[in-house]
Scaffold this motif. Structure first.
Motif, short mmCIF file in Angstrom:
data_model
loop_
_atom_site.label_atom_id
_atom_site.label_comp_id
_atom_site.label_asym_id
_atom_site.label_seq_id
_atom_site.Cartn_x
_atom_site.Cartn_y
_atom_site.Cartn_z
N LEU A 232 0.85 -1.47 0.03
CA LEU A 232 0.15 0.00 0.06
C LEU A 232 0.73 1.05 0.14
CD1 LEU A 232 -2.92 -1.04 2.60
CD2 LEU A 232 -2.95 -0.73 -0.04
N GLN A 233 1.96 1.31 0.77
CA GLN A 233 2.92 2.21 0.70
C GLN A 233 3.60 2.57 -0.79
OE1 GLN A 233 3.20 4.45 2.93
NE2 GLN A 233 3.34 3.50 4.96
N GLN A 234 3.95 1.36 -1.56
CA GLN A 234 4.18 1.59 -2.72
C GLN A 234 3.15 2.24 -3.63
OE1 GLN A 234 5.42 -2.40 -4.22
NE2 GLN A 234 7.50 -1.27 -4.40
N VAL A 235 1.81 1.92 -3.63
CA VAL A 235 0.90 2.20 -4.39
C VAL A 235 0.71 3.72 -4.02
CG1 VAL A 235 -1.72 2.36 -4.74
CG2 VAL A 235 -0.47 0.16 -4.36
N LEU B 43 13.76 6.35 -9.84
CA LEU B 43 12.33 5.79 -9.99
C LEU B 43 12.27 4.43 -10.51
CD1 LEU B 43 10.78 9.25 -11.08
CD2 LEU B 43 10.82 8.05 -8.78
N ARG B 44 13.00 4.06 -11.39
CA ARG B 44 13.14 2.53 -11.93
C ARG B 44 13.26 1.64 -10.94
NH1 ARG B 44 12.41 0.89 -17.34
NH2 ARG B 44 13.87 -0.49 -16.62
N LEU C 263 3.58 10.16 -7.10
CA LEU C 263 4.64 10.45 -8.52
C LEU C 263 3.59 10.69 -9.62
CD1 LEU C 263 7.08 10.37 -9.83
CD2 LEU C 263 6.83 7.89 -10.13
N ARG C 264 2.47 9.78 -9.81
CA ARG C 264 1.67 10.53 -11.07
C ARG C 264 0.98 11.69 -10.87
NH1 ARG C 264 -1.29 6.22 -13.82
NH2 ARG C 264 -3.25 7.21 -13.04
N ARG C 265 0.57 12.05 -9.55
CA ARG C 265 -0.04 13.41 -9.34
C ARG C 265 1.10 14.49 -9.96
NH1 ARG C 265 0.01 17.51 -6.13
NH2 ARG C 265 1.37 16.55 -4.69
N GLN C 266 2.37 14.38 -9.42
CA GLN C 266 3.54 15.23 -9.57
C GLN C 266 3.62 15.46 -10.88
OE1 GLN C 266 6.80 14.31 -7.07
NE2 GLN C 266 5.59 14.75 -5.21
#
Length: 254
Positions: A11-14, A137-138, A20-23
């Motif tokens: 859940l922390q990863q999600v 990030l990868r 990240l997607r929001r940024q």
């Protein structure tokens, strides 16, 4: 790891990838701004009687500005870690164009623009930084959350923000700063800011409600201890406090 720890880690990863997607989506506006900036830069630099080679440079500037605009729209509608890579590639191309234009001007006996040189160096530095960021990030998201997991988390956040502690014994309303809405699920507590984008996942040892001993018009007052932060005393409604006590009592004790 126990099932609770595995679930919490996932859940922390999600949560992290969702942020990240929001940024990335938010940074798409910067791409649109830079596209307009480089359109303007190309227009201001244009010379009607410029040599053929320089005319090609102007065309390249316009093409890259179009690419910048396309990347901005792509990041807005399809945000992912690859948006950072696209930024790095575009900044690298713009840097090479500026530095190449300066070198070409010098080869033709013209004075190289100091603005172009400085801009080229800054863009090249930024491109290298963005590329390193993408590699990090990868590594951090070698197994990325699926679109279904992201959508499930978004639905959960919506549910948390609209839950009523008086009718949902897993909900809490904590008027702190930020104002947290909380959902107590199993061994995990999901915190979602009532306004804004902040979301946290915590366990029973990561947060607590500590009663404040001072009287305040007969209302129950508590302090929220969340990770390493302790809030100021605030009034808590009876339903939220009762739901918290019930949740704490249900947790296994050593």
């Amino acid at each position: 790891m126990t099932d609770d720890l595995v679930m919490r880690y996932r859940l922390q990863q999600v949560l992290a990838y969702r942020e990240l997607r929001r940024q990335v989506r938010s940074s798409g506006r910067s791409n649109v701004f830079f596209a307009l900036f480089f359109f303007g830069f190309a227009y201001m630099s244009f010379r009607p009687n410029a040599p053929g080679v320089l005319a090609i440079v102007y065309i390249i500037y316009g093409s890259l500005a179009m690419a910048e605009l396309a990347v901005g729209l792509l990041k807005w509608f399809f945000p992912s870690a690859e948006g950072v890579l696209l930024d790095a590639l575009l900044m690298g191309l713009f840097a090479m164009l500026n530095l190449g234009s300066a070198a070409l001007a010098a080869a033709l006996g013209a004075n190289a623009s100091p603005v172009g040189l400085i801009l080229g160096v800054l863009l090249l530095t930024g491109a290298v930084r963005r590329f390193k960021n993408y590699l990090d990030l990868r590594k951090a998201f070698s197994e990325r959350p699926s679109a279904d997991q992201i959508a499930w988390f978004d639905d959960l956040v919506y549910e948390i923000r609209h839950a009523d502690p008086t009718t949902d014994d897993q909900a809490m309303d904590l008027p702190t700063r930020p104002h947290w809405k909380v959902k107590l699920l199993g061994a995990l507590a999901f915190f979602a800011a009532k306004n804004g984008n902040e979301v946290l996942v915590a366990g029973p040892y990561d947060f607590g409600l500590m009663p404040d001993e001072r009287e305040h018009d007969g209302h129950q007052r508590v302090r929220l201890m969340l990770y390493n932060n302790t809030s100021r005393p605030f009034d808590i409604d009876e339903a939220s406090f009762a739901n918290y006590r019930k949740w704490i009592a249900s947790q296994p004790h050593d």
